[in-house]
Design a protein around this motif. Structure first.
Motif, PDB file in Angstrom:
ATOM      1  N   SER A  87       0.983  -1.261   0.217  1.00  9.96           N
ATOM      2  CA  SER A  87       0.254  -0.017  -0.433  1.00  9.96           C
ATOM      3  C   SER A  87       0.663   1.368  -0.182  1.00  9.96           C
ATOM      4  O   SER A  87       0.262   2.383  -0.554  1.00  9.96           O
ATOM      5  CB  SER A  87      -0.698   0.266   1.371  1.00  9.96           C
ATOM      6  OG  SER A  87      -0.517   0.026   2.282  1.00  9.96           O
ATOM      7  N   ARG A 171      -5.579  -8.222   0.032  1.00  8.22           N
ATOM      8  CA  ARG A 171      -6.860  -7.972   0.431  1.00  8.22           C
ATOM      9  C   ARG A 171      -6.800  -7.096   1.507  1.00  8.22           C
ATOM     10  O   ARG A 171      -6.321  -7.270   2.896  1.00  8.22           O
ATOM     11  CB  ARG A 171      -8.545  -8.541   0.580  1.00  8.22           C
ATOM     12  CG  ARG A 171      -8.251  -9.296  -0.718  1.00  8.22           C
ATOM     13  CD  ARG A 171      -9.795  -9.976  -1.057  1.00  8.22           C
ATOM     14  NE  ARG A 171     -10.150 -10.871  -2.056  1.00  8.22           N
ATOM     15  CZ  ARG A 171     -10.364 -10.732  -3.916  1.00  8.22           C
ATOM     16  NH1 ARG A 171     -10.793  -9.429  -3.729  1.00  8.22           N
ATOM     17  NH2 ARG A 171     -10.503 -11.299  -3.984  1.00  8.22           N
ATOM     18  N   GLU A 175     -10.483  -4.011  -1.122  1.00 10.96           N
ATOM     19  CA  GLU A 175     -10.118  -3.623  -2.343  1.00 10.96           C
ATOM     20  C   GLU A 175      -8.163  -4.580  -1.727  1.00 10.96           C
ATOM     21  O   GLU A 175      -7.632  -5.219  -1.575  1.00 10.96           O
ATOM     22  CB  GLU A 175      -9.157  -2.377  -1.477  1.00 10.96           C
ATOM     23  CG  GLU A 175      -7.881  -1.376  -2.617  1.00 10.96           C
ATOM     24  CD  GLU A 175      -7.524  -0.309  -1.724  1.00 10.96           C
ATOM     25  OE1 GLU A 175      -6.414   0.625  -2.400  1.00 10.96           O
ATOM     26  OE2 GLU A 175      -8.024  -0.151  -0.361  1.00 10.96           O
TER      27      GLU A 175
END
Length: 186
Positions: A87, A171, A175
């Motif tokens: 991320s 996930r 998302e």
């Protein structure tokens, strides 16, 4: 002087002996042919049974290895540190960091290769990938792109052999942050 003729009894015995020999020869040949067919049919049946047993054992092996690889990839993709690496664009863009992470995970799960991809399917890190070029998404997942992909297990033929490839999304809630592909050689 004329040659003496063979008495009729000797001629009959000779013909009878010839006929019995011929019949015996034909009977022996027929028995050998029948025995050969029976033995061959038995061998073929045993061979088919052995092949069926080998296929069943191979299918069980693939299933067990696939279950193990799936559970391991699920554990890795659910790690907060793995998700954090995917991320954060600075870390996800640092190929050396992602490949070091992939090397560590590959060693932990005893995989032949481990690949990490972004959510859009761009390969971020390739650990022990057997080819010089990055893989095509379709070759590993069977889907044209990650948006149509789900967690899968499938056999994939690569230039250096056949691999069981487990593809797992990382996930966070709903998302997809990225993907992991684990390859186990067969």
């Amino acid at each position: 002087m004329p040659l003496p003729s063979t008495p009729w009894r000797e001629r009959l015995e000779t013909r009878l002996l010839f006929f019995v020999t011929l019949v015996t020869g034909v009977a022996v040949a027929a028995m050998l042919l029948a025995a050969n067919r029976i033995i061959t049919a038995g061998a073929i049946d045993r061979m088919h049974g052995d092949q069926d047993a080998a296929k069943l054992a191979f299918d069980r092996l693939i299933e067990r290895r696939g279950e193990f690889a799936s559970s391991q990839s699920r554990l890795i993709t659910e790690l907060p540190v793995f998700r954090a690496h995917l991320s954060d664009p600075r870390i996800a863009g640092d190929r050396a960091t992602i490949e070091a992470l992939a090397d560590e995970y590959r060693t932990n799960v005893a995989a032949d290769f481990l690949l990490v991809a972004s959510a859009d399917g761009a390969w971020l890190g390739l650990s022990n990938w057997p080819d010089d070029a990055a893989p095509e998404w379709t070759a590993l997942s069977g889907a044209p792109d990650p948006s149509q992909s789900e967690a899968t297990r499938r056999l994939v033929v690569l230039p250096d052999g056949v691999y069981l490839v487990v593809l797992e999304p990382a996930r966070f809630v709903d998302e997809v942050l990225g993907w992991m592909a684990i390859g186990l050689g067969l």
